[in-house]
Design a protein around this motif. Structure first.
Motif, short mmCIF file in Angstrom:
data_model
loop_
_atom_site.label_atom_id
_atom_site.label_comp_id
_atom_site.label_asym_id
_atom_site.label_seq_id
_atom_site.Cartn_x
_atom_site.Cartn_y
_atom_site.Cartn_z
N GLY A 97 0.78 -1.22 0.00
CA GLY A 97 0.00 0.00 0.00
C GLY A 97 0.82 1.28 0.00
N MET A 98 2.14 1.16 0.00
CA MET A 98 2.99 2.35 0.00
C MET A 98 2.89 3.09 -1.34
SD MET A 98 7.12 2.62 0.72
CE MET A 98 6.94 2.37 2.49
N GLY A 99 2.92 4.40 -1.29
CA GLY A 99 2.85 5.22 -2.49
C GLY A 99 4.08 5.07 -3.36
N THR A 100 3.94 5.40 -4.64
CA THR A 100 5.02 5.23 -5.61
C THR A 100 6.25 6.04 -5.24
OG1 THR A 100 3.38 4.87 -7.36
CG2 THR A 100 5.63 5.40 -8.05
N SER A 101 6.07 7.28 -4.82
CA SER A 101 7.22 8.14 -4.50
C SER A 101 7.97 7.61 -3.28
CB SER A 101 6.76 9.57 -4.26
OG SER A 101 5.82 9.63 -3.19
N GLN A 102 7.24 7.13 -2.26
CA GLN A 102 7.90 6.57 -1.09
C GLN A 102 8.62 5.27 -1.44
OE1 GLN A 102 4.15 6.60 1.28
NE2 GLN A 102 5.41 7.56 2.87
N LEU A 103 7.97 4.44 -2.26
CA LEU A 103 8.57 3.18 -2.65
C LEU A 103 9.84 3.41 -3.47
CD1 LEU A 103 8.07 0.14 -2.37
CD2 LEU A 103 6.77 0.23 -4.51
N ARG A 104 9.84 4.41 -4.29
CA ARG A 104 11.01 4.73 -5.11
C ARG A 104 12.23 5.04 -4.24
NH1 ARG A 104 12.67 6.52 -10.14
NH2 ARG A 104 14.26 8.15 -10.09
N LYS A 105 11.99 5.68 -3.10
CA LYS A 105 13.10 6.00 -2.21
C LYS A 105 13.73 4.75 -1.59
CE LYS A 105 11.16 10.51 -0.99
NZ LYS A 105 10.61 11.36 0.12
N LEU A 106 12.92 3.69 -1.46
CA LEU A 106 13.42 2.46 -0.87
C LEU A 106 14.00 1.49 -1.90
CD1 LEU A 106 10.63 1.67 1.77
CD2 LEU A 106 12.96 2.44 2.23
N ARG A 107 13.72 1.72 -3.19
CA ARG A 107 14.17 0.80 -4.23
C ARG A 107 15.68 0.50 -4.19
NH1 ARG A 107 10.30 -2.42 -5.79
NH2 ARG A 107 8.51 -1.40 -6.74
N PRO A 108 16.53 1.50 -3.96
CA PRO A 108 17.97 1.19 -3.94
C PRO A 108 18.35 0.17 -2.88
CG PRO A 108 17.63 3.56 -4.15
CD PRO A 108 16.28 2.95 -3.85
N ARG A 109 17.55 0.03 -1.83
CA ARG A 109 17.91 -0.87 -0.73
C ARG A 109 17.47 -2.31 -0.96
NH1 ARG A 109 15.77 1.74 4.68
NH2 ARG A 109 17.04 0.02 5.52
N MET A 110 16.65 -2.55 -1.98
CA MET A 110 16.18 -3.91 -2.26
C MET A 110 16.14 -4.13 -3.77
SD MET A 110 12.25 -3.34 -1.02
CE MET A 110 11.28 -1.97 -1.67
N GLN A 111 16.81 -5.17 -4.21
CA GLN A 111 16.97 -5.44 -5.63
C GLN A 111 16.66 -6.91 -5.92
OE1 GLN A 111 17.92 -3.08 -8.16
NE2 GLN A 111 17.38 -1.67 -6.49
N THR A 112 16.73 -7.28 -7.19
CA THR A 112 16.47 -8.66 -7.58
C THR A 112 17.46 -9.12 -8.65
OG1 THR A 112 14.76 -10.21 -8.34
CG2 THR A 112 14.80 -8.04 -9.37
N ILE A 113 17.73 -10.41 -8.66
CA ILE A 113 18.50 -11.06 -9.71
C ILE A 113 17.55 -12.04 -10.39
CG2 ILE A 113 20.50 -12.51 -10.28
CD1 ILE A 113 21.76 -11.50 -7.66
N PHE A 114 17.36 -11.87 -11.69
CA PHE A 114 16.36 -12.65 -12.40
C PHE A 114 16.89 -14.00 -12.84
CE2 PHE A 114 15.18 -8.19 -12.99
CZ PHE A 114 13.85 -8.21 -12.59
N GLN A 115 15.96 -14.89 -13.16
CA GLN A 115 16.32 -16.26 -13.52
C GLN A 115 17.01 -16.34 -14.86
OE1 GLN A 115 13.06 -19.01 -13.36
NE2 GLN A 115 14.07 -20.55 -14.58
N ASP A 116 16.47 -15.67 -15.87
CA ASP A 116 16.98 -15.79 -17.23
C ASP A 116 17.89 -14.61 -17.54
OD1 ASP A 116 17.47 -16.06 -19.92
OD2 ASP A 116 15.41 -16.57 -20.45
N PRO A 117 19.20 -14.80 -17.59
CA PRO A 117 20.10 -13.67 -17.82
C PRO A 117 20.02 -13.13 -19.24
CG PRO A 117 21.33 -15.72 -17.82
CD PRO A 117 19.92 -16.06 -17.42
N HIS A 118 19.40 -13.89 -20.15
CA HIS A 118 19.25 -13.39 -21.52
C HIS A 118 18.03 -12.49 -21.63
CE1 HIS A 118 19.52 -13.31 -25.89
NE2 HIS A 118 18.24 -13.65 -25.95
N ALA A 119 16.90 -12.93 -21.09
CA ALA A 119 15.66 -12.16 -21.20
C ALA A 119 15.68 -10.92 -20.32
CB ALA A 119 14.47 -13.04 -20.84
N SER A 120 16.47 -10.91 -19.26
CA SER A 120 16.43 -9.80 -18.31
C SER A 120 17.36 -8.65 -18.70
CB SER A 120 16.81 -10.29 -16.90
OG SER A 120 18.14 -10.77 -16.88
N LEU A 121 18.13 -8.82 -19.77
CA LEU A 121 19.04 -7.76 -20.23
C LEU A 121 18.55 -7.23 -21.57
CD1 LEU A 121 22.52 -9.39 -19.43
CD2 LEU A 121 21.15 -7.88 -17.98
N ASN A 122 18.48 -5.91 -21.69
CA ASN A 122 18.04 -5.28 -22.93
C ASN A 122 19.09 -5.48 -24.02
OD1 ASN A 122 17.25 -3.52 -25.01
ND2 ASN A 122 16.34 -2.07 -23.56
N PRO A 123 18.76 -6.18 -25.11
CA PRO A 123 19.76 -6.46 -26.15
C PRO A 123 20.23 -5.21 -26.89
CG PRO A 123 17.58 -7.13 -26.90
CD PRO A 123 17.44 -6.76 -25.45
#
Length: 360
Positions: A96-122
């Motif tokens: 339920g957190m607002g977009t602007s508040q969530l954006r401030k927390l984004r640097p502290r939590m990240q993800t590593i995706f399963q498919d290294p080919h599909a997750s990178l912009n060619p």
């Protein structure tokens, strides 16, 4: 049945508080029909999940395909909106957190995706991919950004001269290293590793796992490590949660869960893992599950595992088992795991099998 998971199941110990606290988390995807998109049902991908993740630890999340592992990780990071429940990240309620508040927390939590080919912009170079989080969240000059990109590439085992190449010029393992460099660019505290080695050759998997372990030690990272590879989870995790059809059915410290699994589903998963000892592998008894995992849009009543469980009884149909702590730190949702008066746990006993592998 009333909610059995109101209380956090991994309370703080030795003064520690969890970095991530997930409580009664649900994610239901609506099923619609007709021109007006009338909802006729829901896919219960995540259905009342509760667990804590402490700073610096790795919580393994295992289960069959379709059990809800990836969706759980995505909802924790708010890449998918929760239907209900709570995700507390270091004292911040994310649901339920607002977009602007969530954006401030984004640097502290990240993800590593399963498919290294599909997750990178060619269409983007490595420098652009790794530098994108820096441009979005950090106010760095161009020279400082380039220096940081070089540092990140070296940190994940790539040469800075590769920065101007494109993803298709790299192997699968190298592409996953690029994804890892992007994930750690903003010095996060928490990373969801969504089956980060599943798409890699076996010869490369150990290298990537070793890199993740080294980064955790160097940067003090906290991981949610999602995988169906039980052997790799045992190597990586401090504690392991086992998911089945949207619910966590067992959670315990890694050695306890692997040496003494309590839930019949966990025992079946262990039975499917090959052992390096040929004699034990030849003579050990397999736990064969009947049928496939039911549809999450129409889960069984009572215990969701009952349709495949070799020890299911009438109570399993009528009543959902409570998720309870049967020993210190060992939580199980099964009617036939009872706490002994001494504080120990009585093992689930699976019935004998006939020559065809079916329960008798």
């Amino acid at each position: 049945m009333t909610d059995t998971m109101d209380a956090p199941m991994t309370p703080s110990t030795n003064g520690r508080s969890p970095l991530v606290r997930v409580t009664n988390l649900k994610k239901h995807f609506p099923i619609t029909k007709g021109i007006i998109k009338r909802q006729v049902g829901a896919v219960r991908a995540v259905d009342d999940v509760t667990f804590d993740i402490f700073p610096g630890e790795t919580l393994g999340l295992v289960g069959e395909s379709g059990s809800g592992k990836t969706t759980t990780g995505r909802v924790i990071l708010q890449l998918e909106q929760a239907t209900s429940g709570s995700v507390d990240f270091d004292g911040n309620e994310l649901v339920g957190m607002g977009t602007s508040q969530l954006r401030k927390l984004r640097p502290r939590m990240q993800t590593i995706f399963q498919d290294p080919h599909a997750s990178l912009n060619p269409r983007m170079t490595v420098a652009s991919i790794v530098g994108e989080p820096l441009r979005e969240h950090d106010d760095l000059r161009a020279a400082e950004t380039n220096t940081r990109i070089e540092e990140l590439l070296l940190q994940v085992g790539l040469h800075p001269s590769h920065a101007n190449r494109y993803p298709h010029e790299f192997s699968g393992g190298q592409r996953q290293r690029i994804g890892i460099a992007r994930a750690i660019a903003l010095n996060p505290e928490f990373i969801v590793c969504d089956e980060p080695i599943a798409a890699l050759d076996v010869s490369i998997q150990a290298q990537v796992v070793n890199l993740l372990e080294q980064l955790q030690e160097d940067l003090g990272l906290t991981y949610l490590f999602i995988s169906h590879d039980l052997s790799m989870v045992r190597h990586m995790a401090d504690r392991v949660a086992v998911m089945y059809l949207g619910k966590v059915v067992e959670l315990a410290p890694v050695d306890d869960l692997y040496d003494n699994p309590k839930h019949p589903y966990t025992q079946a998963l262990h039975s499917a893992v090959p052992l390096p000892d040929p004699y034990i592998e030849t003579h050990r008894e397999r736990v064969i599950l009947a049928g496939d995992i039911p549809s999450p849009s129409n889960p069984p009543s009572g215990c969701r595992f009952r349709t495949r469980c070799p020890i299911a009884q009438d109570i399993c149909t009528a009543q959902e088992p409570a998720f309870e702590e049967k020993a210190t730190g060992h939580w199980v949702a099964c009617h036939f795991v009872e706490s002994a008066s001494s504080g120990g746990v009585a093992d689930v006993t699976l019935p004998a099998k006939n020559a065809g592998g079916d329960p008798v």
